[in-house]
Design a protein around this motif. Sequence first.
Motif, PDB file in Angstrom:
ATOM      1  N   GLY A  39       0.831  -1.198   0.000  1.00 35.72           N
ATOM      2  CA  GLY A  39       0.000   0.000   0.000  1.00 35.72           C
ATOM      3  C   GLY A  39       0.870   1.254   0.000  1.00 35.72           C
ATOM      4  O   GLY A  39       2.097   1.191   0.003  1.00 35.72           O
ATOM      5  N   TYR A 115      -5.693  -1.849  -0.219  1.00 36.90           N
ATOM      6  CA  TYR A 115      -6.862  -1.486  -1.011  1.00 36.90           C
ATOM      7  C   TYR A 115      -6.519  -1.168  -2.460  1.00 36.90           C
ATOM      8  O   TYR A 115      -7.298  -1.455  -3.377  1.00 36.90           O
ATOM      9  CB  TYR A 115      -7.603  -0.314  -0.355  1.00 36.90           C
ATOM     10  CG  TYR A 115      -7.077   1.058  -0.682  1.00 36.90           C
ATOM     11  CD1 TYR A 115      -7.684   1.856  -1.643  1.00 36.90           C
ATOM     12  CD2 TYR A 115      -5.952   1.576  -0.037  1.00 36.90           C
ATOM     13  CE1 TYR A 115      -7.215   3.121  -1.949  1.00 36.90           C
ATOM     14  CE2 TYR A 115      -5.470   2.828  -0.331  1.00 36.90           C
ATOM     15  CZ  TYR A 115      -6.096   3.600  -1.288  1.00 36.90           C
ATOM     16  OH  TYR A 115      -5.609   4.835  -1.591  1.00 36.90           O
ATOM     17  N   ARG A 116      -5.359  -0.593  -2.719  1.00 33.69           N
ATOM     18  CA  ARG A 116      -5.017  -0.222  -4.106  1.00 33.69           C
ATOM     19  C   ARG A 116      -4.868  -1.455  -4.989  1.00 33.69           C
ATOM     20  O   ARG A 116      -5.213  -1.421  -6.167  1.00 33.69           O
ATOM     21  CB  ARG A 116      -3.739   0.615  -4.139  1.00 33.69           C
ATOM     22  CG  ARG A 116      -4.002   2.078  -3.793  1.00 33.69           C
ATOM     23  CD  ARG A 116      -2.817   2.967  -4.064  1.00 33.69           C
ATOM     24  NE  ARG A 116      -3.208   4.360  -3.954  1.00 33.69           N
ATOM     25  CZ  ARG A 116      -3.616   5.123  -4.951  1.00 33.69           C
ATOM     26  NH1 ARG A 116      -3.677   4.621  -6.169  1.00 33.69           N
ATOM     27  NH2 ARG A 116      -3.954   6.384  -4.761  1.00 33.69           N
ATOM     28  N   GLU A 120      -7.146  -2.756  -8.623  1.00 35.66           N
ATOM     29  CA  GLU A 120      -6.525  -2.961  -9.931  1.00 35.66           C
ATOM     30  C   GLU A 120      -7.560  -3.471 -10.938  1.00 35.66           C
ATOM     31  O   GLU A 120      -7.484  -3.190 -12.128  1.00 35.66           O
ATOM     32  CB  GLU A 120      -5.353  -3.940  -9.803  1.00 35.66           C
ATOM     33  CG  GLU A 120      -4.134  -3.313  -9.140  1.00 35.66           C
ATOM     34  CD  GLU A 120      -3.008  -4.313  -8.937  1.00 35.66           C
ATOM     35  OE1 GLU A 120      -3.209  -5.501  -9.254  1.00 35.66           O
ATOM     36  OE2 GLU A 120      -1.941  -3.905  -8.441  1.00 35.66           O
ATOM     37  N   SER A 155      -5.430   3.355   3.295  1.00 37.49           N
ATOM     38  CA  SER A 155      -4.002   3.086   3.125  1.00 37.49           C
ATOM     39  C   SER A 155      -3.395   2.420   4.357  1.00 37.49           C
ATOM     40  O   SER A 155      -2.416   1.668   4.236  1.00 37.49           O
ATOM     41  CB  SER A 155      -3.245   4.392   2.839  1.00 37.49           C
ATOM     42  OG  SER A 155      -3.685   4.979   1.640  1.00 37.49           O
ATOM     43  N   GLU A 201      -8.719   9.385  -0.795  1.00 35.89           N
ATOM     44  CA  GLU A 201      -8.156   8.202  -1.454  1.00 35.89           C
ATOM     45  C   GLU A 201      -9.020   7.775  -2.642  1.00 35.89           C
ATOM     46  O   GLU A 201      -8.498   7.385  -3.694  1.00 35.89           O
ATOM     47  CB  GLU A 201      -8.030   7.068  -0.437  1.00 35.89           C
ATOM     48  CG  GLU A 201      -6.918   7.307   0.580  1.00 35.89           C
ATOM     49  CD  GLU A 201      -7.029   6.401   1.794  1.00 35.89           C
ATOM     50  OE1 GLU A 201      -5.982   6.016   2.336  1.00 35.89           O
ATOM     51  OE2 GLU A 201      -8.162   6.082   2.204  1.00 35.89           O
ATOM     52  N   LEU A 205      -8.267   7.589  -6.712  1.00 37.71           N
ATOM     53  CA  LEU A 205      -8.560   6.444  -7.576  1.00 37.71           C
ATOM     54  C   LEU A 205      -9.426   6.870  -8.762  1.00 37.71           C
ATOM     55  O   LEU A 205      -9.239   6.393  -9.884  1.00 37.71           O
ATOM     56  CB  LEU A 205      -9.276   5.355  -6.773  1.00 37.71           C
ATOM     57  CG  LEU A 205      -8.430   4.585  -5.760  1.00 37.71           C
ATOM     58  CD1 LEU A 205      -9.317   3.718  -4.881  1.00 37.71           C
ATOM     59  CD2 LEU A 205      -7.398   3.711  -6.482  1.00 37.71           C
TER      60      LEU A 205
END
Length: 410
Positions: A39, A115-116, A120, A155, A201, A205
Amino acid sequence: MALQINATNPEHPALLLELPWHLPLEEWPKEYLVPLPRGISRHVVRYARAGDEVVAVKELAQRPALREYELLRDLDRIGIPAVDPLAVVTGRTDPDGEPLECVLITRHLGGSMPYRSMFETTLRPATMHRLMDALAVLLVRLHLAGFAWGDCSLSNTLFRRDAGAYAAYLVDAETGDLHPELTVGQREYDLDLARVNISGELLDLEASGALHPSVDPIEFGTEICARYQGLWQELTRTSVYPAGKHHYIERRIRRLNDLGFDVAEMQIEHASNGDSVTFVPKVVDAGHHQRQLLRLTGLDTEENQARRLLNDLESWMATQDDYAPGDPLGARPEVLAHRWVREVFRPTVRSVPPELRGSMDAAEIYHELLEHRWYLSERAQHDIGLGTAVEDYLRTILPKARDTLRPTDD
């Protein structure tokens, strides 16, 4: 100052000594590193292998490193979902004798994702709602324990699958403080930070094109507040019942159990006129179903997984000839539960080849198989049995998921 490793386990220092502490973390050779998704962090973070374990290594100044190490140990002692602290390394120097930053070492949380990495592939709004639920539960648990996070965000959280839902784990405790009890102001400050951080955040995104077009970042940031407030109210509110209606108190406790919480301490007061009873849950502990499953079977799972496995266990018990609740001659529940683990749970999980399990742990695999059994049974209009469900799952579901499942590192 000589290199020092302060560790929670006496075996860890010997394993950790093999890592290249004379190099800045950004310069560590690839042979020491494990390519796992990371992250966003204000510090340099890398995953490395120490013996048979995968560890997360974070570079930061000595004082905050030692402080975070102790806070994570405190959270572990009170049973809060957080990464497991292993060690702090101080006294690092490069080959020229120049000092290097201290590092905090935590155990990699198997099966977890930042979370990122989850975004994807664009997450559906329903999945994002489940993430908000998990984060709200984590924040409530922290606040019930007297921990002010100070930087609640996506994050600073890791997520694990939990029987169709998610379980959230605290990653970064650097800004936290542990108190005997939090004030309303401390809780609201944490909640407002969470709202702002999450909205920011998600806006990030959205700008990168990774957010579902129907998702409003500001609305989702606000959602964490509503979910938190609803859960906090249910766990802490005072109830007034008519005198003599003691089953109302039992019903309230059962409702808390259904939410996954136990009432460890309560306060009950009778009104001076004798007409009513006031009930206040004073100490509420999370993990009701986890503890019940662990006591019966020895299986340590997430809360929703435990609820699902307990339901299956109870259904299986009802089919056993020696199952006789209340009969002293019948088999005890613990005996039947261990028989279920031995004859049903373990053989079923072992039928899924390890190389196809990806990041799913045993309890999540079993949940997936139960879900597939339900789906096939609904389609066939009769119970097709677990064995048939396993065969179909291996033939039709896992091959499609093989490319997206990540191999587990624990």
